[in-house]
Design an enzyme around this catalytic site. Structure first.
Site, short mmCIF file in Angstrom:
data_model
loop_
_atom_site.label_atom_id
_atom_site.label_comp_id
_atom_site.label_asym_id
_atom_site.label_seq_id
_atom_site.Cartn_x
_atom_site.Cartn_y
_atom_site.Cartn_z
N HIS A 83 0.82 -1.21 0.00
CA HIS A 83 0.00 0.00 0.00
C HIS A 83 0.86 1.27 0.00
O HIS A 83 0.37 2.35 -0.35
CB HIS A 83 -1.01 0.00 1.16
CG HIS A 83 -0.45 0.30 2.51
ND1 HIS A 83 -0.23 -0.66 3.47
CD2 HIS A 83 -0.08 1.47 3.08
CE1 HIS A 83 0.23 -0.10 4.56
NE2 HIS A 83 0.34 1.19 4.35
N ASP A 136 -0.23 -7.63 1.68
CA ASP A 136 0.36 -6.28 1.66
C ASP A 136 1.89 -6.34 1.66
O ASP A 136 2.55 -6.16 2.68
CB ASP A 136 -0.15 -5.52 2.89
CG ASP A 136 0.07 -4.02 2.80
OD1 ASP A 136 0.53 -3.54 1.74
OD2 ASP A 136 -0.21 -3.32 3.80
N SER A 233 4.28 2.46 8.11
CA SER A 233 3.92 1.38 7.19
C SER A 233 5.14 0.82 6.48
O SER A 233 6.02 1.56 6.04
CB SER A 233 2.94 1.89 6.15
OG SER A 233 1.66 2.05 6.69
N GLY A 234 5.14 -0.52 6.34
CA GLY A 234 6.24 -1.19 5.64
C GLY A 234 7.44 -1.45 6.52
O GLY A 234 8.35 -2.18 6.11
#
Length: 276
Positions: A83, A136, A233-234
């Site tokens: 994402h 994801d 995120s990530g």
């Protein structure tokens, strides 16, 4: 619902994107000490596999263009969340992002030292479902190799690092309070791997999201207060010296009963090109 992407950025586009990236539920007041929520300062010398994704063209100089985290799994390979690289997050297709880089070896985003490695290629899992956040995962191939000491091993299926109750650490440069207070230097928070049954109870479907144990794991504390947040995120979730998850999504940040949800690395190994 993504645990997403954006930090404090310069420019009109950045402000609009940051607003769009906030999870559906507004974060409750977090139990926090102005660090990755409930956490502490971290140093890349102790965790050299933690990296920041950067595009100054899209997100400005304020935080050296940081918009997501990542983790080094081979000298030229970095894992992050799918994402982070979609058009909704970036405003353009990732292939049009000419200055996409990975910042490594640097605690402070605008500091000196370390390395800024250009991204040569970006692969996003074609099975990623942006509605449920299942699958994801994205893989970045770097133009320049990072030091071998930067690589962290990935925990395969059956690894004891996934056992409920295992202590884990999440890293990032994201929101430190749940109120858009973004860090300029690396932070970490200690969390616990939680049972799948508890995660399914927290996210049974509907507005708050659906937990899928085949593709996800969750971690946090039953009473909240320790969590990743927007901008993380990530980034990596690490247990017993191995990578077990990537920051993916959640309902708010550090809420009681709403643990952070991570891409399960044992599943991701099978999604990657070549299976590794």
């Amino acid at each position: 619902m993504s645990r997403t992407v954006f930090c404090a950025m310069a420019g009109v586009f950045a402000l609009v994107a940051a607003t769009a990236a906030i999870p559906l539920g507004s974060p409750a007041a977090a139990v926090s000490d102005s660090i990755v929520i409930g956490g502490q300062p971290a140093h890349v010398k102790d965790s050299p596999w933690v990296v920041a994704l950067s595009s100054r063209d899209r997100f400005g100089e304020t935080r050296a263009g940081q918009f997501c985290g990542g983790v080094v799994v081979a000298p030229k390979k970095v894992l992050t969340a799918a994402h982070c690289l979609n058009r909704e997050a970036l405003g353009v297709d990732v292939g049009e992002l000419r200055d996409l880089r990975v910042i490594s070896g640097r605690d402070v985003l605008r500091g000196t030292g370390g390395q800024e490695a250009p991204v040569q290629a970006a692969w996003s899992n074609p099975g990623f479902d942006p509605t449920t956040n299942a699958g994801d995962l994205a893989v970045l191939t770097l133009a320049d190799a990072l030091p071998a000491k930067s690589v962290i091993p990935m925990a395969e299926s059956g690894d004891a690092a996934y056992e409920p109750g295992t202590g884990a650490v999440v890293y990032g440069w994201g929101d430190t309070t749940g109120n858009s207070d973004y860090a300029s230097s690396l932070r970490s928070a200690e969390v616990s791997v939680l049972p799948d049954s508890l995660c399914r109870q927290a996210y049974p479907g509907g507005r708050d999201g659906t937990y899928d144990a085949s593709a996800m794991l969750c971690a946090g504390e039953l009473l909240g207060g320790h969590d990743a947040c927007q901008g993380d995120s990530g980034g990596p979730l690490v247990a017993r010296g191995r990578l077990i998850g990537l920051v993916s999504w959640g309902n708010g940040c550090a809420r009681v009963g709403s643990p952070g949800v991570y891409t399960r690395i044992s599943a991701a190994i099978g999604w990657m090109p070549g299976g590794s």
